[in-house]
Motif scaffolding. Sequence first.
Motif, PDB file in Angstrom:
ATOM      1  N   LYS A   1      95.226  34.601  67.620  1.00  0.00           N
ATOM      2  CA  LYS A   1      95.397  33.016  68.265  1.00  0.00           C
ATOM      3  C   LYS A   1      95.257  32.855  66.919  1.00  0.00           C
ATOM      4  O   LYS A   1      95.118  31.144  67.842  1.00  0.00           O
ATOM      5  CB  LYS A   1      94.796  33.410  70.200  1.00  0.00           C
ATOM      6  CG  LYS A   1      95.762  34.398  70.779  1.00  0.00           C
ATOM      7  CD  LYS A   1      97.108  34.275  71.017  1.00  0.00           C
ATOM      8  CE  LYS A   1      97.501  35.454  72.089  1.00  0.00           C
ATOM      9  NZ  LYS A   1      99.301  35.477  71.898  1.00  0.00           N
ATOM     10  N   THR A   2      93.993  33.263  66.556  1.00  0.00           N
ATOM     11  CA  THR A   2      92.940  31.811  65.790  1.00  0.00           C
ATOM     12  C   THR A   2      93.747  32.087  64.202  1.00  0.00           C
ATOM     13  O   THR A   2      93.114  32.918  63.286  1.00  0.00           O
ATOM     14  CB  THR A   2      91.911  31.954  65.081  1.00  0.00           C
ATOM     15  OG1 THR A   2      92.000  32.973  65.950  1.00  0.00           O
ATOM     16  CG2 THR A   2      91.263  31.166  67.096  1.00  0.00           C
ATOM     17  N   ARG A   3      95.340  31.949  64.103  1.00  0.00           N
ATOM     18  CA  ARG A   3      95.660  32.415  62.484  1.00  0.00           C
ATOM     19  C   ARG A   3      94.648  31.677  61.301  1.00  0.00           C
ATOM     20  O   ARG A   3      94.966  32.208  60.225  1.00  0.00           O
ATOM     21  CB  ARG A   3      96.666  31.542  63.102  1.00  0.00           C
ATOM     22  CG  ARG A   3      98.164  31.953  63.637  1.00  0.00           C
ATOM     23  CD  ARG A   3      97.938  33.980  63.060  1.00  0.00           C
ATOM     24  NE  ARG A   3      98.735  34.505  64.163  1.00  0.00           N
ATOM     25  CZ  ARG A   3     100.021  34.373  64.238  1.00  0.00           C
ATOM     26  NH1 ARG A   3     101.063  34.643  63.079  1.00  0.00           N
ATOM     27  NH2 ARG A   3     101.232  35.332  65.639  1.00  0.00           N
TER      28      ARG A   3
ATOM     29  N   ALA B   1      91.682  31.952  61.275  1.00  0.00           N
ATOM     30  CA  ALA B   1      90.448  32.249  61.306  1.00  0.00           C
ATOM     31  C   ALA B   1      90.678  34.116  61.649  1.00  0.00           C
ATOM     32  O   ALA B   1      90.421  34.025  62.870  1.00  0.00           O
ATOM     33  CB  ALA B   1      89.482  31.977  61.628  1.00  0.00           C
TER      34      ALA B   1
ATOM     35  N   ARG C   1      79.968  34.364  65.039  1.00  0.00           N
ATOM     36  CA  ARG C   1      81.071  33.795  64.981  1.00  0.00           C
ATOM     37  C   ARG C   1      81.389  35.137  66.147  1.00  0.00           C
ATOM     38  O   ARG C   1      80.363  35.529  67.162  1.00  0.00           O
ATOM     39  CB  ARG C   1      81.915  34.007  63.674  1.00  0.00           C
ATOM     40  CG  ARG C   1      81.558  33.049  63.560  1.00  0.00           C
ATOM     41  CD  ARG C   1      83.110  33.035  62.095  1.00  0.00           C
ATOM     42  NE  ARG C   1      82.725  33.710  61.234  1.00  0.00           N
ATOM     43  CZ  ARG C   1      83.758  34.686  60.277  1.00  0.00           C
ATOM     44  NH1 ARG C   1      84.159  34.007  59.858  1.00  0.00           N
ATOM     45  NH2 ARG C   1      83.003  35.518  59.836  1.00  0.00           N
TER      46      ARG C   1
ATOM     47  N   SER D   1      90.862  36.075  68.991  1.00  0.00           N
ATOM     48  CA  SER D   1      90.463  34.884  68.424  1.00  0.00           C
ATOM     49  C   SER D   1      89.125  35.338  68.243  1.00  0.00           C
ATOM     50  O   SER D   1      88.135  35.092  68.537  1.00  0.00           O
ATOM     51  CB  SER D   1      90.826  33.422  70.074  1.00  0.00           C
ATOM     52  OG  SER D   1      91.190  32.964  70.398  1.00  0.00           O
TER      53      SER D   1
ATOM     54  N   THR E   1      86.136  32.026  66.944  1.00  0.00           N
ATOM     55  CA  THR E   1      85.723  31.183  67.307  1.00  0.00           C
ATOM     56  C   THR E   1      83.801  30.773  66.632  1.00  0.00           C
ATOM     57  O   THR E   1      83.288  31.902  67.066  1.00  0.00           O
ATOM     58  CB  THR E   1      85.945  30.658  68.040  1.00  0.00           C
ATOM     59  OG1 THR E   1      85.324  31.564  69.108  1.00  0.00           O
ATOM     60  CG2 THR E   1      87.468  30.687  68.615  1.00  0.00           C
ATOM     61  N   ASP E   2      83.623  29.681  66.097  1.00  0.00           N
ATOM     62  CA  ASP E   2      82.347  29.796  66.896  1.00  0.00           C
ATOM     63  C   ASP E   2      81.359  29.622  67.924  1.00  0.00           C
ATOM     64  O   ASP E   2      80.050  29.817  68.070  1.00  0.00           O
ATOM     65  CB  ASP E   2      81.403  27.884  66.202  1.00  0.00           C
ATOM     66  CG  ASP E   2      82.564  27.911  64.879  1.00  0.00           C
ATOM     67  OD1 ASP E   2      82.822  29.108  64.098  1.00  0.00           O
ATOM     68  OD2 ASP E   2      82.841  26.880  64.343  1.00  0.00           O
TER      69      ASP E   2
ATOM     70  N   ASP F   1      85.763  28.175  72.405  1.00  0.00           N
ATOM     71  CA  ASP F   1      86.349  27.624  71.696  1.00  0.00           C
ATOM     72  C   ASP F   1      87.722  28.159  72.302  1.00  0.00           C
ATOM     73  O   ASP F   1      88.164  27.463  72.148  1.00  0.00           O
ATOM     74  CB  ASP F   1      85.775  27.523  70.952  1.00  0.00           C
ATOM     75  CG  ASP F   1      84.797  26.319  69.960  1.00  0.00           C
ATOM     76  OD1 ASP F   1      84.542  25.743  70.647  1.00  0.00           O
ATOM     77  OD2 ASP F   1      84.077  27.328  68.978  1.00  0.00           O
ATOM     78  N   VAL F   2      87.494  28.933  73.127  1.00  0.00           N
ATOM     79  CA  VAL F   2      89.058  29.509  73.798  1.00  0.00           C
ATOM     80  C   VAL F   2      88.989  28.648  74.438  1.00  0.00           C
ATOM     81  O   VAL F   2      88.314  28.665  75.820  1.00  0.00           O
ATOM     82  CB  VAL F   2      88.454  31.255  74.276  1.00  0.00           C
ATOM     83  CG1 VAL F   2      89.966  31.192  74.352  1.00  0.00           C
ATOM     84  CG2 VAL F   2      88.344  31.634  72.750  1.00  0.00           C
TER      85      VAL F   2
END
Length: 277
Positions: free
Chosen positions: A35-37, A39, A66, A122, A124-125, A129-130
């Motif tokens: 879902k986070t292309r 990252a 992360r 995903s 994320t930081d 963020d999701v």
Amino acid sequence: MPESPEVQALAEFLDDRLTGQTISSVDILEFRVIKTRAAPPGDLVGESISGVDRFGKHLDIRVGDRHLGVALGRHGWARWTSRGGVTAAEGETPPALASIGFDGGDLLEFTDAGSWVSLGLSVTDRPADVAAVAKLGADPADPAFVRAQLDAVVTGRRKQLKALLQEQESIAGIGNAYSDEILHRARLSPVIHASELDDEQRGALFDATVGTIREAIGARRGIPIDQLKAAKVASMRVHGRAGEPCPVCGDTVRDVRLGSSTASYCPACQTGGAILH
């Protein structure tokens, strides 16, 4: 659908086994799960894991600085292989859509048994963020969850109770099965609108929600992850029990179709004897 008691048990299982391990490989077999292309999960190779948490029905794996968020969706789950010894799956084994290898030889696979891909990964930081995590409502498993939070969700809402209990933005972690169990315990109809509840009924709903979810988490704790689904099914009093006697009053448990889902309920306990259609 995985719900908070089973996801909590999975999070604790993984936290115990993953903390301190370093990711040695990431294999994505179905690219729709990413879902986070910008990252991708492959970026996490070489990073160490510091813990696993749960947010509603979502897993959060802390990797370096992360987070790997795992949305299990409708049919997603995990399979664990410990240094060559597979954690056996019950029945037919669903395909792995993604796998993560570790420097010690362990392997974590994420599976999806549905006809469409609902699993999502995903990087994320922050967990929030999701988008689905950021929108989650209060969690009844949280010791800080109080009746005022539930009252704020139901008061004035012209929405059927079963649907409201499954609305993740209002109350986190409850799905089709536990919403049936909660409403049976509270002796409330699945189709009554939340706005129609009086103070006593709101109190009963709070007690049933907290009691059902927290007791289920305690009951699932320590069960091998490949046996959690069977343990959940075996624990149900009305969900999935249509045609069987209610364990409280002996009346026949029934199902009613509500949009895209089905509610299981006891007419004598929950609807004053009325059969829902």
